[in-house]
Design a protein around this motif. Structure first.
Motif, PDB file in Angstrom:
ATOM      1  N   LYS A   1       0.827  -1.211   0.000  1.00  0.00           N
ATOM      2  CA  LYS A   1       0.000   0.000   0.000  1.00  0.00           C
ATOM      3  C   LYS A   1       0.863   1.263   0.000  1.00  0.00           C
ATOM      4  CE  LYS A   1      -4.148  -1.853   2.214  1.00  0.00           C
ATOM      5  NZ  LYS A   1      -5.029  -1.775   3.407  1.00  0.00           N
ATOM      6  N   SER A   2       1.933   1.180   0.800  1.00  0.00           N
ATOM      7  CA  SER A   2       2.837   2.328   0.843  1.00  0.00           C
ATOM      8  C   SER A   2       3.471   2.567  -0.516  1.00  0.00           C
ATOM      9  CB  SER A   2       3.922   2.106   1.898  1.00  0.00           C
ATOM     10  OG  SER A   2       4.843   3.166   1.898  1.00  0.00           O
ATOM     11  N   ASN A   3       3.886   1.486  -1.177  1.00  0.00           N
ATOM     12  CA  ASN A   3       4.474   1.661  -2.497  1.00  0.00           C
ATOM     13  C   ASN A   3       3.471   2.222  -3.496  1.00  0.00           C
ATOM     14  OD1 ASN A   3       6.892   0.695  -1.606  1.00  0.00           O
ATOM     15  ND2 ASN A   3       6.488  -1.435  -2.210  1.00  0.00           N
ATOM     16  N   GLN A   4       2.258   1.652  -3.475  1.00  0.00           N
ATOM     17  CA  GLN A   4       1.239   2.146  -4.392  1.00  0.00           C
ATOM     18  C   GLN A   4       0.917   3.621  -4.142  1.00  0.00           C
ATOM     19  OE1 GLN A   4       0.021   0.605  -7.005  1.00  0.00           O
ATOM     20  NE2 GLN A   4       1.357  -1.149  -6.570  1.00  0.00           N
ATOM     21  N   SER A   5       0.890   3.981  -2.848  1.00  0.00           N
ATOM     22  CA  SER A   5       0.638   5.386  -2.509  1.00  0.00           C
ATOM     23  C   SER A   5       1.717   6.285  -3.071  1.00  0.00           C
ATOM     24  CB  SER A   5       0.542   5.551  -0.988  1.00  0.00           C
ATOM     25  OG  SER A   5       0.412   6.901  -0.646  1.00  0.00           O
ATOM     26  N   LYS A   6       2.971   5.829  -2.956  1.00  0.00           N
ATOM     27  CA  LYS A   6       4.065   6.645  -3.486  1.00  0.00           C
ATOM     28  C   LYS A   6       3.977   6.725  -5.002  1.00  0.00           C
ATOM     29  CE  LYS A   6       5.766   7.490   0.474  1.00  0.00           C
ATOM     30  NZ  LYS A   6       5.584   8.825   1.034  1.00  0.00           N
ATOM     31  N   TYR A   7       3.600   5.602  -5.668  1.00  0.00           N
ATOM     32  CA  TYR A   7       3.465   5.629  -7.117  1.00  0.00           C
ATOM     33  C   TYR A   7       2.404   6.625  -7.545  1.00  0.00           C
ATOM     34  CZ  TYR A   7       6.038   1.228  -6.755  1.00  0.00           C
ATOM     35  OH  TYR A   7       6.971   0.288  -6.468  1.00  0.00           O
ATOM     36  N   ARG A   8       1.277   6.526  -6.830  1.00  0.00           N
ATOM     37  CA  ARG A   8       0.185   7.453  -7.187  1.00  0.00           C
ATOM     38  C   ARG A   8       0.586   8.908  -6.951  1.00  0.00           C
ATOM     39  NH1 ARG A   8      -2.841   3.329  -4.684  1.00  0.00           N
ATOM     40  NH2 ARG A   8      -2.920   4.513  -2.740  1.00  0.00           N
ATOM     41  N   GLU A   9       1.260   9.126  -5.839  1.00  0.00           N
ATOM     42  CA  GLU A   9       1.715  10.494  -5.550  1.00  0.00           C
ATOM     43  C   GLU A   9       2.680  10.979  -6.617  1.00  0.00           C
ATOM     44  OE1 GLU A   9       3.358  10.645  -1.694  1.00  0.00           O
ATOM     45  OE2 GLU A   9       1.467  10.232  -0.661  1.00  0.00           O
ATOM     46  N   SER A  10       3.598  10.107  -7.004  1.00  0.00           N
ATOM     47  CA  SER A  10       4.572  10.479  -8.033  1.00  0.00           C
ATOM     48  C   SER A  10       3.870  10.784  -9.349  1.00  0.00           C
ATOM     49  CB  SER A  10       5.594   9.360  -8.204  1.00  0.00           C
ATOM     50  OG  SER A  10       6.495   9.664  -9.249  1.00  0.00           O
ATOM     51  N   GLU A  11       2.929   9.909  -9.713  1.00  0.00           N
ATOM     52  CA  GLU A  11       2.219  10.132 -10.961  1.00  0.00           C
ATOM     53  C   GLU A  11       1.388  11.410 -10.920  1.00  0.00           C
ATOM     54  OE1 GLU A  11      -0.788   7.704 -13.984  1.00  0.00           O
ATOM     55  OE2 GLU A  11      -0.212   6.862 -12.033  1.00  0.00           O
ATOM     56  N   ALA A  12       0.732  11.626  -9.776  1.00  0.00           N
ATOM     57  CA  ALA A  12      -0.067  12.871  -9.642  1.00  0.00           C
ATOM     58  C   ALA A  12       0.829  14.100  -9.726  1.00  0.00           C
ATOM     59  CB  ALA A  12      -0.838  12.852  -8.317  1.00  0.00           C
ATOM     60  N   SER A  13       2.021  14.006  -9.077  1.00  0.00           N
ATOM     61  CA  SER A  13       2.943  15.143  -9.118  1.00  0.00           C
ATOM     62  C   SER A  13       3.424  15.389 -10.531  1.00  0.00           C
ATOM     63  CB  SER A  13       4.135  14.897  -8.190  1.00  0.00           C
ATOM     64  OG  SER A  13       3.701  14.750  -6.855  1.00  0.00           O
ATOM     65  N   ARG A  14       3.755  14.287 -11.267  1.00  0.00           N
ATOM     66  CA  ARG A  14       4.218  14.464 -12.639  1.00  0.00           C
ATOM     67  C   ARG A  14       3.118  15.050 -13.523  1.00  0.00           C
ATOM     68  NH1 ARG A  14       5.975   9.257 -11.842  1.00  0.00           N
ATOM     69  NH2 ARG A  14       4.508   8.492 -13.420  1.00  0.00           N
ATOM     70  N   ASN A  15       1.881  14.505 -13.344  1.00  0.00           N
ATOM     71  CA  ASN A  15       0.775  15.038 -14.145  1.00  0.00           C
ATOM     72  C   ASN A  15       0.534  16.521 -13.860  1.00  0.00           C
ATOM     73  OD1 ASN A  15       0.387  12.528 -15.337  1.00  0.00           O
ATOM     74  ND2 ASN A  15      -1.139  11.876 -13.812  1.00  0.00           N
ATOM     75  N   SER A  16       0.612  16.852 -12.561  1.00  0.00           N
ATOM     76  CA  SER A  16       0.412  18.257 -12.191  1.00  0.00           C
ATOM     77  C   SER A  16       1.503  19.133 -12.767  1.00  0.00           C
ATOM     78  CB  SER A  16       0.376  18.401 -10.662  1.00  0.00           C
ATOM     79  OG  SER A  16       0.272  19.749 -10.281  1.00  0.00           O
ATOM     80  N   ALA A  17       2.762  18.657 -12.671  1.00  0.00           N
ATOM     81  CA  ALA A  17       3.872  19.434 -13.229  1.00  0.00           C
ATOM     82  C   ALA A  17       3.740  19.562 -14.737  1.00  0.00           C
ATOM     83  CB  ALA A  17       5.201  18.770 -12.855  1.00  0.00           C
ATOM     84  N   GLU A  18       3.295  18.496 -15.423  1.00  0.00           N
ATOM     85  CA  GLU A  18       3.150  18.545 -16.872  1.00  0.00           C
ATOM     86  C   GLU A  18       2.056  19.515 -17.274  1.00  0.00           C
ATOM     87  OE1 GLU A  18       2.558  15.465 -20.650  1.00  0.00           O
ATOM     88  OE2 GLU A  18       2.391  14.765 -18.576  1.00  0.00           O
ATOM     89  N   ARG A  19       0.919  19.411 -16.544  1.00  0.00           N
ATOM     90  CA  ARG A  19      -0.161  20.366 -16.848  1.00  0.00           C
ATOM     91  C   ARG A  19       0.300  21.799 -16.617  1.00  0.00           C
ATOM     92  NH1 ARG A  19      -3.267  16.539 -14.086  1.00  0.00           N
ATOM     93  NH2 ARG A  19      -3.257  17.859 -12.219  1.00  0.00           N
ATOM     94  N   LEU A  20       1.027  21.981 -15.497  1.00  0.00           N
ATOM     95  CA  LEU A  20       1.529  23.323 -15.207  1.00  0.00           C
ATOM     96  C   LEU A  20       2.474  23.788 -16.294  1.00  0.00           C
ATOM     97  CD1 LEU A  20       1.873  25.768 -13.327  1.00  0.00           C
ATOM     98  CD2 LEU A  20       3.681  24.507 -12.146  1.00  0.00           C
ATOM     99  N   ARG A  21       3.341  22.888 -16.778  1.00  0.00           N
ATOM    100  CA  ARG A  21       4.305  23.260 -17.802  1.00  0.00           C
ATOM    101  C   ARG A  21       3.595  23.664 -19.090  1.00  0.00           C
ATOM    102  NH1 ARG A  21       6.677  18.932 -17.792  1.00  0.00           N
ATOM    103  NH2 ARG A  21       6.005  17.966 -19.772  1.00  0.00           N
ATOM    104  N   TRP A  22       2.629  22.799 -19.534  1.00  0.00           N
ATOM    105  CA  TRP A  22       1.958  23.123 -20.779  1.00  0.00           C
ATOM    106  C   TRP A  22       1.069  24.366 -20.643  1.00  0.00           C
ATOM    107  CZ3 TRP A  22       3.683  21.444 -25.054  1.00  0.00           C
ATOM    108  CH2 TRP A  22       4.338  20.199 -25.148  1.00  0.00           C
TER     109      TRP A  22
END
Length: 488
Positions: A99-120
């Motif tokens: 669960k901890s790993n999945q949480s970190k994956y989701r957090e990482s993916e959410a952060s990347r998506n947010s950064a990508e949206r912010l960049r574009w």
């Protein structure tokens, strides 16, 4: 979870807090507002864990730091327990780990998506704002170009009107100079007429005849003065009109000067580019509004100046026509009256020959009476001088008697008599002086009569010379028509 095996008191070593701190380069968005699963298992609600060690951290620990802490904890425990008593149950289940790993994956993916949206979004925003800024700058440059064209148009209109006004002012100034010359030329005939009247005013008694010559001379003076008054009124109007012309010309030139300055400034602003030198930040300049007019009032201001100039030019042209008509009429009036006066002089000259013989007898008698009156005046002066010594004696006696001491200073009969004597002598002197004044007045009257007779005789003796030689001689210098029109 429960401890298995021996119930020996456990000793826990507190890990270094620095191992729980995230890396400096970690962004806040990677751990903000996220509560990992481990935080739920490491709370102080479990009674067998001390609150001082297991506390909620202000900074979220990473999985590596948790592992290091667990490793250190195991080593600390094994350092105090025998190997056969260290079989403790694990603190997390595999499910927790996944669960901890999945949480970190989701957090990482959410952060990347947010950064990508912010960049574009940021790239899109930069492009949109760049286009907006460029369009705005192009619009401003276009507005400046239109403004420059408007300024150039009104400046050309003003320059044309200034040239017309300068021409009209020069023409009016020439008419004014002609009027001034014509007005100056009228001083000669007026002075001649006044000279004639002045010489004829020297006649006395019956010679002061209000004859036709005097009437015509007075009328000539009145005509010349009337012409001068009309000329002065038109001259004052011309001066005022010239002042108005110069004032509106000054306003036009000032307007042109302002537009030249504005054209230069707007042209310089229109030529400014993003790579130009001299550009800089001026904080708050957009909130400053130093404008004094609006586009409508700006154009109306120049339009009103031009309309005022047109009106003043029309008035100036009308005044020039009136001055031309005035010069022609005044010249004709003065010439007509001049000829009338000359005819009257010719008639009067023939009447002045028989008027100077009867004054000689009266003059001789007057001279005899003047001689007798002067003799009387000398006698009166001598009598007055003779009363000075008795008056001095009486006044001296009175002054000496004022020095008597004490009771001797008496108002006696000698005192009264001396006072009476002084007053009698003073009355006598006053009467003699009054009579002397009368005699002198009579003498003055006789002298005036003598002077009048002599003057009358001289006028009669010189009447032909005054009327025929002097007056008519002066009247030959009457200015010509071109000079009365102000051409020369």
């Amino acid at each position: 979870m429960e401890l298995l095996g021996s119930t020996m008191t456990a000793t826990y070593a507190r890990p270094k807090t620095s191992s729980f701190l995230p890396a400096i380069s970690t962004m806040a968005s990677s751990y903000k507002d996220h509560q990992p699963t481990l935080a739920l298992t490491l709370n102080s609600s479990q009674p067998w864990r001390t609150n001082t060690y297991y506390r909620t951290l202000g900074v979220m620990p990473t999985l590596a730091s948790i592992r290091r802490a667990a490793s250190d904890l195991v080593r600390a425990q094994t350092a105090h327990y025998p190997t056969n008593q260290t079989a403790l149950s694990t603190r997390y289940s595999p499910e927790d780990w996944h669960k901890s790993n999945q949480s970190k994956y989701r957090e990482s993916e959410a952060s990347r998506n947010s950064a990508e949206r912010l960049r574009w979004d940021t790239v899109r925003l930069i492009q949109d704002k760049e286009q907006l800024t460029r369009r705005t700058q192009e619009t401003s440059s276009r507005n400046l170009s239109e403004r420059i064209s408007d300024i150039a148009f009104w400046r050309s209109e003003l320059n044309h009107e200034i040239e017309s006004m300068v021409t009209e002012t020069a023409a009016l100034n020439e008419s004014k100079r002609r009027l001034e010359r014509a007005l100056a030329e009228t001083e000669g005939p007026l002075q001649v007429a006044r000279e004639c009247l002045y010489h004829r005013e020297k006649r006395m008694s019956i010679d002061l005849v209000h004859d036709n010559v005097e009437k015509d001379l007075l009328k000539e003076v009145e005509v010349i003065r009337s012409c001068q008054e009309r000329m002065r009124r038109h001259l004052d109007r011309a001066i005022a009109q010239l002042a108005s012309n110069r004032a509106i010309q000054h306003d036009l030139e000032k307007d042109v000067s302002d537009k030249v300055t504005a054209h230069r400034i707007d042209s310089r602003c229109h030529q400014l580019r993003n790579t130009s030198d001299g550009i800089g930040f001026y904080r708050g300049i957009d909130r400053l509004d130093p404008s004094l007019s609006l586009p409508d009032s700006w154009s109306n201001f120049t339009d009103n100046n031009i309309l005022r100039s047109l009106s003043e030019r029309a008035s100036s042209h009308k005044l020039r026509d009136e001055i031309e008509i005035l010069l022609n009429s005044t010249s004709a009036d003065m010439w007509s009256q001049f000829n009338t006066v000359n005819v009257a002089f010719t008639k009067r000259i023939s009447e002045t020959v028989d008027a100077k013989n009867n004054m000689q007898t009266h003059l001789a008698k007057t001279l005899q009476e003047i001689f007798q009156t002067e003799t009387l005046i000398e006698a009166l002066k001598k009598a007055i001088r003779e009363k000075e010594s008795p008056l001095k004696v009486a006044q001296t006696r009175l002054e000496e008697r004022t020095r008597r001491p004490n009771v001797e200073l008496c108002r006696d009969n000698p005192h009264h008599r001396l006072v009476s004597e002084v007053r009698e002598i003073e009355d006598t002197v006053a009467q003699l002086r009054e009579r002397l004044q009368v005699a002198e007045g009579t003498l003055q009257s006789l002298v005036k009569t003598k002077a009048a007779l002599e003057h009358d005789l001289s006028i009669k003796a010189n009447s032909l010379f005054l009327d025929q030689e002097k007056c008519m001689g002066m009247r030959k210098t009457f200015p010509s028509s071109p000079r009365l029109l102000g051409y020369t």
